[in-house]
Scaffold this motif. Sequence first.
Motif, PDB file in Angstrom:
ATOM      1  N   TRP A 214     150.139 -24.215 133.565  1.00 15.20           N
ATOM      2  CA  TRP A 214     150.148 -25.353 132.645  1.00 15.20           C
ATOM      3  C   TRP A 214     149.218 -25.080 131.461  1.00 15.20           C
ATOM      4  O   TRP A 214     148.029 -24.787 131.646  1.00 15.20           O
ATOM      5  CB  TRP A 214     149.704 -26.625 133.363  1.00 15.20           C
ATOM      6  CG  TRP A 214     150.680 -27.092 134.398  1.00 15.20           C
ATOM      7  CD1 TRP A 214     150.750 -26.689 135.693  1.00 15.20           C
ATOM      8  CD2 TRP A 214     151.742 -28.031 134.208  1.00 15.20           C
ATOM      9  NE1 TRP A 214     151.781 -27.312 136.335  1.00 15.20           N
ATOM     10  CE2 TRP A 214     152.417 -28.155 135.458  1.00 15.20           C
ATOM     11  CE3 TRP A 214     152.189 -28.793 133.130  1.00 15.20           C
ATOM     12  CZ2 TRP A 214     153.507 -28.995 135.638  1.00 15.20           C
ATOM     13  CZ3 TRP A 214     153.277 -29.630 133.312  1.00 15.20           C
ATOM     14  CH2 TRP A 214     153.926 -29.731 134.548  1.00 15.20           C
ATOM     15  N   HIS A 245     146.266 -33.188 127.704  1.00 12.52           N
ATOM     16  CA  HIS A 245     147.701 -33.228 127.938  1.00 12.52           C
ATOM     17  C   HIS A 245     148.121 -31.846 128.432  1.00 12.52           C
ATOM     18  O   HIS A 245     147.943 -30.850 127.721  1.00 12.52           O
ATOM     19  CB  HIS A 245     148.446 -33.602 126.658  1.00 12.52           C
ATOM     20  CG  HIS A 245     147.921 -34.837 125.997  1.00 12.52           C
ATOM     21  ND1 HIS A 245     147.940 -36.078 126.606  1.00 12.52           N
ATOM     22  CD2 HIS A 245     147.321 -35.030 124.785  1.00 12.52           C
ATOM     23  CE1 HIS A 245     147.412 -36.977 125.808  1.00 12.52           C
ATOM     24  NE2 HIS A 245     147.030 -36.367 124.693  1.00 12.52           N
ATOM     25  N   LEU A 247     150.902 -29.141 129.465  1.00 10.53           N
ATOM     26  CA  LEU A 247     152.269 -28.867 129.018  1.00 10.53           C
ATOM     27  C   LEU A 247     152.866 -27.713 129.812  1.00 10.53           C
ATOM     28  O   LEU A 247     152.210 -26.676 130.009  1.00 10.53           O
ATOM     29  CB  LEU A 247     152.282 -28.498 127.528  1.00 10.53           C
ATOM     30  CG  LEU A 247     151.557 -29.431 126.555  1.00 10.53           C
ATOM     31  CD1 LEU A 247     151.673 -28.880 125.137  1.00 10.53           C
ATOM     32  CD2 LEU A 247     152.104 -30.844 126.639  1.00 10.53           C
ATOM     33  N   LEU A 283     157.057 -31.168 121.342  1.00 14.50           N
ATOM     34  CA  LEU A 283     156.457 -32.268 122.092  1.00 14.50           C
ATOM     35  C   LEU A 283     156.720 -33.548 121.316  1.00 14.50           C
ATOM     36  O   LEU A 283     156.251 -33.720 120.193  1.00 14.50           O
ATOM     37  CB  LEU A 283     154.951 -32.038 122.266  1.00 14.50           C
ATOM     38  CG  LEU A 283     154.184 -33.121 123.020  1.00 14.50           C
ATOM     39  CD1 LEU A 283     154.649 -33.213 124.471  1.00 14.50           C
ATOM     40  CD2 LEU A 283     152.679 -32.853 122.952  1.00 14.50           C
ATOM     41  N   CYS A 295     153.138 -33.177 130.905  1.00 12.44           N
ATOM     42  CA  CYS A 295     154.455 -33.201 130.261  1.00 12.44           C
ATOM     43  C   CYS A 295     155.265 -31.993 130.721  1.00 12.44           C
ATOM     44  O   CYS A 295     154.954 -30.853 130.357  1.00 12.44           O
ATOM     45  CB  CYS A 295     154.308 -33.171 128.742  1.00 12.44           C
ATOM     46  SG  CYS A 295     153.372 -34.560 128.056  1.00 12.44           S
ATOM     47  N   ASP A 296     156.275 -32.263 131.537  1.00 16.03           N
ATOM     48  CA  ASP A 296     157.197 -31.194 131.910  1.00 16.03           C
ATOM     49  C   ASP A 296     158.536 -31.444 131.233  1.00 16.03           C
ATOM     50  O   ASP A 296     158.726 -32.417 130.526  1.00 16.03           O
ATOM     51  CB  ASP A 296     157.332 -31.082 133.429  1.00 16.03           C
ATOM     52  CG  ASP A 296     157.852 -32.376 134.065  1.00 16.03           C
ATOM     53  OD1 ASP A 296     158.571 -33.118 133.379  1.00 16.03           O
ATOM     54  OD2 ASP A 296     157.526 -32.623 135.235  1.00 16.03           O
ATOM     55  N   LEU A 302     159.130 -33.134 126.362  1.00 14.75           N
ATOM     56  CA  LEU A 302     158.867 -31.736 126.031  1.00 14.75           C
ATOM     57  C   LEU A 302     160.171 -30.954 126.086  1.00 14.75           C
ATOM     58  O   LEU A 302     160.838 -30.907 127.121  1.00 14.75           O
ATOM     59  CB  LEU A 302     157.845 -31.138 126.998  1.00 14.75           C
ATOM     60  CG  LEU A 302     157.418 -29.695 126.724  1.00 14.75           C
ATOM     61  CD1 LEU A 302     156.715 -29.575 125.369  1.00 14.75           C
ATOM     62  CD2 LEU A 302     156.499 -29.197 127.840  1.00 14.75           C
TER      63      LEU A 302
END
Length: 363
Positions: A214, A245, A247, A283, A295-296, A302
């Motif tokens: 991540w 955040h 990602l 994003l 955020c996946d 995303l």
Amino acid sequence: MSESFLLTRVLLRFQHPSEDLHGELSAVAISDDGSLWVGSDEYLTLERLSPIEPGVYGEHEAHAIADFIELPNTKDEIDIEGMDFTDSYLWFVGSHSTKRKKPKGKTIEKDLKRLTKIKSEANRYLLARIPVVGGMPLKSCSHPDNPDLCLSAAALQTNPEGNILMDALRDDPHLGPFVKVNLPSKDNGLDIEGLAVRGQKVFLGLRGPVLRGWAVLLEIEVTETAPGLLGLKAIGKDGQLYKKHLLDLDGLGVRELCWLGDDLIVLGGSTMELAGATRLFCLKNPLELEEDSICDRDSDRLVRWFDLPFTPDGDKAEGLALFPCLGQSQALLVVYDSPREARKPEPKGVFADVFLVGNESSE
């Protein structure tokens, strides 16, 4: 995932301070007068290029950052890794990273000893803004659209340990262990390489650390606490000075950020000294993220766009700027560190690429 579409190339012509500058570009931004600004990880200057003919930028000017911002010293590099232009301010950020010495290939004993040496340079902990009006950087001036508003150069408050952001991160459960041991950037240590600013909100993309695949995006909000100094406002729950955040960038770290309307274009790349995929993501509406987030791509927030062309021996994509051209409103300028010889058509010139992005790239 769609395929990349190269719209055109733009020639950047440099004059000084050295012949190496065009091979060490790490960030780019475009001011509202049309000037193109680039940063390098080896210099203490901001480089301005002006449009001189279609597809060509030149008339190179180098502006010493120390003329506008007080630096800890005028010797060490800033390692500029991100730039943005907004509201008549040119923003830029240093890597905030430590570095490990490289082997020189003389003797095994000396090389092993060099690999134990970790160095921290105070200038790398710089997050700053400089007013730019009519293409000229200024220490202070009136806002061009509001004479009652004063614009002033300022930087996030530094200290012997780096700056107040590093102080805040030292006790973070995810990033604190990396900060406390000064893990170098090329060892998956903390390394800021992305910058995007909207008002007083600042998004910082981390090349490292990548946490079990991540990537980390930090959000902070700054406020001017004294002439030339920026502080941090509490924006997270329990008075935290930042939001995190996480990602899913396919295991890649953040190499740069760029606004596309209210969305963020995220450039993903390898965390350490590896040649690998360089991938663009989007994003959606990050300003709507009220707390820490993950955020996946199972959500619609995303989105994976496309890979930039892969070259294992150079052309490391590092700088992004929105660059409408050829009638396309959503085009993206990409500048490269370590460009291949084919990208350098003249002694101090280098080609940047312009790609189609967003909705237009998938039609």
